[in-house]
Write a protein that holds these residues in place. Sequence first.
Motif, PDB file in Angstrom:
ATOM      1  N   LYS A 324       0.774  -1.184   0.221  1.00  0.00           N
ATOM      2  CA  LYS A 324      -0.008   0.090   0.152  1.00  0.00           C
ATOM      3  C   LYS A 324       0.956   1.494  -0.012  1.00  0.00           C
ATOM      4  O   LYS A 324       1.876   1.216   0.455  1.00  0.00           O
ATOM      5  CB  LYS A 324      -0.884  -0.530   1.172  1.00  0.00           C
ATOM      6  CG  LYS A 324      -2.217  -0.984   0.926  1.00  0.00           C
ATOM      7  CD  LYS A 324      -2.981  -0.705   2.569  1.00  0.00           C
ATOM      8  CE  LYS A 324      -4.493  -1.924   2.111  1.00  0.00           C
ATOM      9  NZ  LYS A 324      -5.446  -0.955   3.603  1.00  0.00           N
ATOM     10  N   MET A 325       0.264   2.130  -0.515  1.00  0.00           N
ATOM     11  CA  MET A 325       1.095   3.154  -1.023  1.00  0.00           C
ATOM     12  C   MET A 325       0.205   4.205   0.453  1.00  0.00           C
ATOM     13  O   MET A 325      -1.165   4.479   0.712  1.00  0.00           O
ATOM     14  CB  MET A 325       0.652   4.741  -1.384  1.00  0.00           C
ATOM     15  CG  MET A 325       1.833   3.645  -3.294  1.00  0.00           C
ATOM     16  SD  MET A 325       1.579   4.616  -4.200  1.00  0.00           S
ATOM     17  CE  MET A 325      -0.165   3.497  -5.051  1.00  0.00           C
ATOM     18  N   ILE A 326       1.381   4.797   1.113  1.00  0.00           N
ATOM     19  CA  ILE A 326       0.374   5.916   2.974  1.00  0.00           C
ATOM     20  C   ILE A 326       1.651   7.337   2.998  1.00  0.00           C
ATOM     21  O   ILE A 326       2.040   7.271   1.858  1.00  0.00           O
ATOM     22  CB  ILE A 326       1.344   4.739   3.847  1.00  0.00           C
ATOM     23  CG1 ILE A 326       1.749   3.459   3.975  1.00  0.00           C
ATOM     24  CG2 ILE A 326       0.722   5.159   5.259  1.00  0.00           C
ATOM     25  CD1 ILE A 326      -0.294   2.936   3.785  1.00  0.00           C
ATOM     26  N   VAL A 327       0.293   7.826   2.686  1.00  0.00           N
ATOM     27  CA  VAL A 327       0.052   9.039   3.281  1.00  0.00           C
ATOM     28  C   VAL A 327       0.944   9.630   4.989  1.00  0.00           C
ATOM     29  O   VAL A 327       0.095   9.613   5.573  1.00  0.00           O
ATOM     30  CB  VAL A 327      -0.506  10.106   2.943  1.00  0.00           C
ATOM     31  CG1 VAL A 327      -0.008  11.971   2.992  1.00  0.00           C
ATOM     32  CG2 VAL A 327      -1.300  10.258   1.089  1.00  0.00           C
ATOM     33  N   SER A 328       2.063  10.644   5.257  1.00  0.00           N
ATOM     34  CA  SER A 328       2.705  10.757   6.104  1.00  0.00           C
ATOM     35  C   SER A 328       2.395  11.913   6.495  1.00  0.00           C
ATOM     36  O   SER A 328       3.724  12.844   5.808  1.00  0.00           O
ATOM     37  CB  SER A 328       3.522   9.684   6.753  1.00  0.00           C
ATOM     38  OG  SER A 328       4.427  10.265   6.096  1.00  0.00           O
ATOM     39  N   PHE A 329       2.051  12.753   8.063  1.00  0.00           N
ATOM     40  CA  PHE A 329       2.543  13.659   7.846  1.00  0.00           C
ATOM     41  C   PHE A 329       2.321  14.074   9.648  1.00  0.00           C
ATOM     42  O   PHE A 329       2.206  13.242  10.463  1.00  0.00           O
ATOM     43  CB  PHE A 329       1.236  14.568   7.150  1.00  0.00           C
ATOM     44  CG  PHE A 329      -0.328  14.608   8.221  1.00  0.00           C
ATOM     45  CD1 PHE A 329      -0.343  15.398   9.289  1.00  0.00           C
ATOM     46  CD2 PHE A 329      -0.482  13.287   7.637  1.00  0.00           C
ATOM     47  CE1 PHE A 329      -1.687  15.309   9.715  1.00  0.00           C
ATOM     48  CE2 PHE A 329      -2.356  13.413   8.013  1.00  0.00           C
ATOM     49  CZ  PHE A 329      -2.331  14.582   9.314  1.00  0.00           C
ATOM     50  N   MET A 330       3.762  15.417   9.598  1.00  0.00           N
ATOM     51  CA  MET A 330       4.096  15.413  10.789  1.00  0.00           C
ATOM     52  C   MET A 330       3.030  16.582  10.771  1.00  0.00           C
ATOM     53  O   MET A 330       2.534  17.698  10.432  1.00  0.00           O
ATOM     54  CB  MET A 330       5.392  15.958  11.714  1.00  0.00           C
ATOM     55  CG  MET A 330       6.257  16.895  10.279  1.00  0.00           C
ATOM     56  SD  MET A 330       5.701  18.437  10.907  1.00  0.00           S
ATOM     57  CE  MET A 330       6.901  18.804  11.203  1.00  0.00           C
ATOM     58  N   ASP A 331       2.412  17.001  12.293  1.00  0.00           N
ATOM     59  CA  ASP A 331       2.030  17.950  12.736  1.00  0.00           C
ATOM     60  C   ASP A 331       1.663  18.285  15.095  1.00  0.00           C
ATOM     61  O   ASP A 331       1.761  17.212  15.382  1.00  0.00           O
ATOM     62  CB  ASP A 331       0.483  17.438  13.165  1.00  0.00           C
ATOM     63  CG  ASP A 331      -0.764  18.274  12.940  1.00  0.00           C
ATOM     64  OD1 ASP A 331      -0.408  19.548  12.354  1.00  0.00           O
ATOM     65  OD2 ASP A 331      -2.030  18.082  12.997  1.00  0.00           O
ATOM     66  N   ILE A 332       2.719  19.689  14.063  1.00  0.00           N
ATOM     67  CA  ILE A 332       2.838  20.315  15.993  1.00  0.00           C
ATOM     68  C   ILE A 332       2.091  20.620  16.586  1.00  0.00           C
ATOM     69  O   ILE A 332       0.636  21.178  16.258  1.00  0.00           O
ATOM     70  CB  ILE A 332       3.511  22.246  15.280  1.00  0.00           C
ATOM     71  CG1 ILE A 332       4.522  21.557  13.698  1.00  0.00           C
ATOM     72  CG2 ILE A 332       3.928  22.706  16.376  1.00  0.00           C
ATOM     73  CD1 ILE A 332       5.350  22.339  13.844  1.00  0.00           C
ATOM     74  N   GLY A 333       2.443  20.545  17.542  1.00  0.00           N
ATOM     75  CA  GLY A 333       1.066  20.507  18.505  1.00  0.00           C
ATOM     76  C   GLY A 333       0.934  22.236  19.622  1.00  0.00           C
ATOM     77  O   GLY A 333       1.715  22.603  19.457  1.00  0.00           O
TER      78      GLY A 333
END
Length: 523
Positions: A324-333
């Motif tokens: 599978k192709m996955i999108v990952s992203f960081m999110d500053i809290g």
Amino acid sequence: MKLSILHLLVVLAVKQESDNLFVRANCEQSVLPFSDKYGIKLEKVGAVPAINTAPFSYNMNVYDNFNGDFIFFVDQNNGIIYSHEGGCTVGEVAKVWDMSVDSIPDGLTLDWAYASAPQIFRVKSMTQGPDNEIIVVFTSSTLPTGWTESDASLPAPGAVQRYACREDSLSLVEDIFRVSTVPECADLGAGAVTFTGYDSFYRFTMVSGKLTNPVPFFVSESHVSPGHLGGGVTTLPDGKILWSTGDCTVYGTDGSYAPQLDFESCGKILKIDPTEKGSYTVAAKGVRNSQQMRVFEQEEDGRRERVLRKSEQGKKSKKSPAKKMIVSFMDIGGVTAEEVNAFPVEALDLDEILNFGWGRNLMDGKAREGTFYVNHGKAFVLGAEPSCNSDAPLGEDGFHQPWVQFGRNGFDSFFGISSMAIPSEGSMLKLIWSEFNTGKLLGTYDAYREGAQPSEAFKLKIFDETGTEIDGLNPLVVEELGEDNVGFTSRGDPRLFHFPDGELGVLIERTGVFYKVNEIMLE
């Protein structure tokens, strides 16, 4: 009797005072241990010219979502783009665009001023475009030629008022998305003049080592302020791009309602068609401040994964078809949870908007940060707002919870996630991420699992080229600048990335020096 949205907003605003009265003990974040199996050893590779090296005077990043044998380093503050060609042994970079000498696209104004360098993004982001074009996003104080208004806009003027500052100096902000002048009671940025900016998207071609022939295709309105300006971007297999707008508000708040409203663009990930002017849909909501995204390929059982060059996406391997192709992203809290989130690319084909929780939800009146509920907060209160209210249930229906999360505790001086990277095929570490303030690197052994609870995380011991253990990446700033030139903090703001050959690297924003990141087994 049915409540109108206006009535509901009033009820929830009154509730703000009551839910600020308590913070449950289960909000506490545990202290992360160090891995006793694996660590990181650094190799110095090269450097990008660093114009600004004083504390908090810089703003740089690196973009690696491209075809071919190159990536780009960007001095966002000064509007300069450098290309890097070759693998992890190549230390040279070449300037390919400079706003001080090259032609600025028609209609854009990039020489605007703001009081704080970390909010200055004259060149904001880059990613792969169609037909080997390069997409560049500028933040302009004026609209590009051909636009009379933005394609994705801020909420309507005056839509949301918020109280700001601490109890002894409360101030009413008439429009949280258009603050105008930051009140003097603010913990950070007092007196700064904010303004509406326009994140302007262009397709460029690379000719003889220079970016040329800019073609505009999209404009997203933003709020240039001491807040959450987003900028995470990646290119999907079908050529469309994903773009994180940020929640468009300032520090200290819960993001208000816009991130949870499907018709607003703030607090969203937009799916944009770079071949059609102004064309976009909302792919995800409840995203606070993502500054980095990428697509990677993973076997369905999670056994191995690797970052895909754009040209490889969508191609099937005969040896491992179940991928599978996955999108990952960081999110500053805010002050509760720093996150890396992920979802399968195929989820974008479903008739739903993925929800990652940030912002006040009209259905239940709750705002989420990671696996926690957070209070309303107060604008311009740094380090304490919005406070945590309670734990959210794991696997909460209707919400996508983080792949990994971490937060502030009584031991580590964590402030925010700064980047992430997907280790190469065969690595025991499945994800590595970095922290702004301490310069620490963190990791997990767990591959992304759709619907799973957040993975176990740990800190990674870091060793320099001589094999000497160092306390995070900040000592590298002292090494490059010298003790007398560091000033009151050695913070350097690390940005993880992938070299064109797939090996991991890290850029230290403050010095411009970039290193190869090697996973090692501890003795």
